[in-house]
Every structure is written in C-alpha cells, then in structure tokens.
Design an enzyme around this catalytic site. Structure first.
Site, PDB file in Angstrom:
ATOM      1  N   GLY A   5      -0.527  -3.824  -5.427  1.00 49.97           N
ATOM      2  CA  GLY A   5      -1.764  -2.999  -4.544  1.00 49.97           C
ATOM      3  C   GLY A   5      -1.097  -1.204  -6.403  1.00 49.97           C
ATOM      4  N   ASP A 122       4.540   3.236  -1.227  1.00 45.12           N
ATOM      5  CA  ASP A 122       5.381   3.212  -0.066  1.00 45.12           C
ATOM      6  C   ASP A 122       6.793   3.558  -0.072  1.00 45.12           C
ATOM      7  OD1 ASP A 122       2.538   2.351   1.182  1.00 45.12           O
ATOM      8  OD2 ASP A 122       3.676   0.077   1.280  1.00 45.12           O
ATOM      9  N   MET A 164      -0.682   4.730   5.417  1.00 51.61           N
ATOM     10  CA  MET A 164      -0.627   3.616   5.154  1.00 51.61           C
ATOM     11  C   MET A 164       1.511   3.876   4.484  1.00 51.61           C
ATOM     12  SD  MET A 164      -2.081   2.661   1.040  1.00 51.61           S
ATOM     13  CE  MET A 164      -4.237   2.276   1.673  1.00 51.61           C
TER      14      MET A 164
END
Length: 316
Positions: A5, A122, A164
C-alpha cells in the site's frame, strides 16, 4: 522500490535513498511496481534529477503493487536473476509488513542484502516509534472528522467513522484523542467486554445526543456493524456511518513524515556501507536504529493502554 500500500512520504524516502546513495558513490536504480517490477525487469537508472521536486508529493513515483507471483519460488527466482543481470548489489524496500516479509524470505533464499524502510500508514511495524505515512494519515483523519462533527452536532447524530488499521488500532485510538471523539473501537481492546455497550452506558445515554466514534476497519465488526447494532438496540438515536477508505492514503506528507523518510533513507545507505543486512531502518527515542526483519514484522507491536484511559477520561 516501493511495495504494498502507498503511504504519504514514500517519495521523500525515494529521494533520500537516491541522493544519499549518489553522495556516497553508489549507482542507484529505481525498480517500478515493487516486487512485480523486479520480476518483469522494470528497472531504470536514477539520478538526482529523477527525484527533484518530489519531496512534497503523495503516492510514489515508482508506483507500487502487491505481487502474487513473488510469493512463488519461481517468481523469486526471476526477480533474483533480473537483480543479478542489472548489477544490483543491495535492495532498499520501502513498504509495510507484507513487503518486508517478502524481503526477509528473498534475502534468506538468495543471500542478498535487503534493507527495509517502514512505509505504512498503519504504524504496525515493531521497532520504530512511527512509520512513514502514519502522521500524515492521522492529520487527514483529523481534518475529516472535524468536518463530520459539524453535521453530527447540528443534527444530534451518532457518527461511526471507520478508519484503516485492520489489525492495529493506532490510527483509530490516536485520531480519536486528536479529534475529541467520544470513543474508539480498536482490535487491541477487543476483550470479553462489549465495547459498544460500555460506550453507550458510559457516555451517550447519560449526557450527549451527538457524538463521534472512531472504528478500526474490520470485515466483521466495522463501522456498519456497530451502526446497525445501535439502530436495533437504541432506536431513539439517529445514526450515520462514514467510511474514510482510501481518502486516508493520499495527500502531501507532513513535515514529520518528510523528516522521518529523510532520516531512514539516509540510514539505509549508511547501513549498506556498514555491512548491515536484512534490517529495517527505524527511529526510536529520536535515534536511528537497525531492526532485524524478524523483529520488525512480528504482529504484536504494543498499543500503549494508557491512551485508552486518556480517551476515556476526556470523553465524559
């Protein structure tokens, strides 16, 4: 290469690796589309001109992909052959858990030097205080939730905002504190206690008719799940859901992410010069550190439970 990502600050990291490498006498090559690009020989010589004017750009000029072929032994053999034919002696992989896992396997199979940079929104890589892209994403979430709160208060609604972080609640917990949200529902706090019931009993039913709840994405228990429960169990409340999705990934990186990318990018070149192999470059307590891949990619980066208490106290 950039892999997995995309994360804001990846371009700043590409710039740092390229310029630090050239400064120290290396020839730099950019590999497009991550591990797929190495398999398909998408390799280009890079100079300082290739990275001029990209430090403020989101996304990645090298593009990125998730490679199924690299998960096979045949795919990794193609990647290794192309690496050797291109005269590449070391790889710098900018990515998250999956990307660095691939780097660890590749390094073990072919005894090549792989250096990782923590590029993921993240913030779930162990051994570094922050990852490239995390701070920018936090700020994006904060700006979005600030706007959502205007509507929540005007219409006296409960908003469940999904962010997320499927396996790590750093984005949800810290953005909830930054936004003044009433609650955060995160995987690290998933015990036998019903998080929704605890939140409803503690806050909204006693004193508030509008509120914001930040929820970590989940295929089973995301924002839609909790909104549906409130509609059924507390039908007097007006409930809405906002799923921020890929909106979180884009945008210009913050100063923090640019500096982190610069420090880790320079650190990658220094690690290669020192003979380091198969490590991620992190920053802990404001010092650049080398973290072995096996340590960096383990899935139990601890959430500071004190943050949960902070949010509980401030959301009364």
């Amino acid at each position: 290469m950039t892999s997995g990502g995309d994360a804001p600050g990846m371009n700043a990291a590409i710039r740092a690796v390229t310029r630090a490498g050239i400064y120290n006498g290396f020839k730099i090559k950019g590999i497009y589309r991550g591990w797929d690009g190495l398999i398909n020989n998408e390799i280009q010589d890079f100079t300082t001109e290739n990275v001029s004017g990209i430090i403020m750009m989101g996304g990645t000029i090298l593009k990125t992909a998730r490679s199924k072929e690299f998960m096979t032994a045949e795919g990794r053999k193609k990647a290794y052959d192309n690496m050797v034919n291109a005269g590449i002696d070391a790889l710098v992989i900018i990515g998250g858990n999956g990307s660095l896992t691939g780097a660890r396997i590749f390094a073990e199979e072919y005894d090549v030097c792989c250096i990782g940079l923590p590029g993921t929104i993240d913030n779930d890589l162990y051994g570094t205080d922050s990852t490239i892209g995390y701070d920018t994403t936090m700020n994006t979430i904060m700006e979005c939730v600030d706007r959502i709160r205007d509507t929540a208060q005007s219409h006296e609604r409960i908003f469940f905002v999904e962010v997320m972080g499927r396996d790590a609640g750093f984005l949800a917990q810290n953005s909830a504190i930054a936004c003044g949200a009433e609650a955060a529902i995160i995987p690290e706090d998933s015990t036998d206690v019903d998080q929704l019931a605890r939140f409803m009993e503690r806050g909204i039913r006693k004193s508030k008719k509008s509120c914001i709840v930040i929820v970590s994405e989940s295929p089973k228990c995301g924002a839609l799940y909790y909104a549906d429960r409130v509609k059924k169990e507390f039908p007097d409340y007006d409930v809405r859901v906002s799923i921020l999705g890929h909106l979180q990934r884009g945008g210009r990186p913050t100063a923090h992410d640019r500096v982190l990318a610069a420090r880790t990018g320079v650190g990658a070149i220094e690690a290669i010069m020192q003979g380091q192999r198969n490590v991620m470059i992190g920053v802990r307590y404001n010092e650049v550190v080398y973290v072995p891949f096996n340590e960096a990619i383990r899935s139990d980066k601890p959430m500071d439970k004190k943050l949960i208490k902070v949010l509980d106290e401030l959301s009364i």
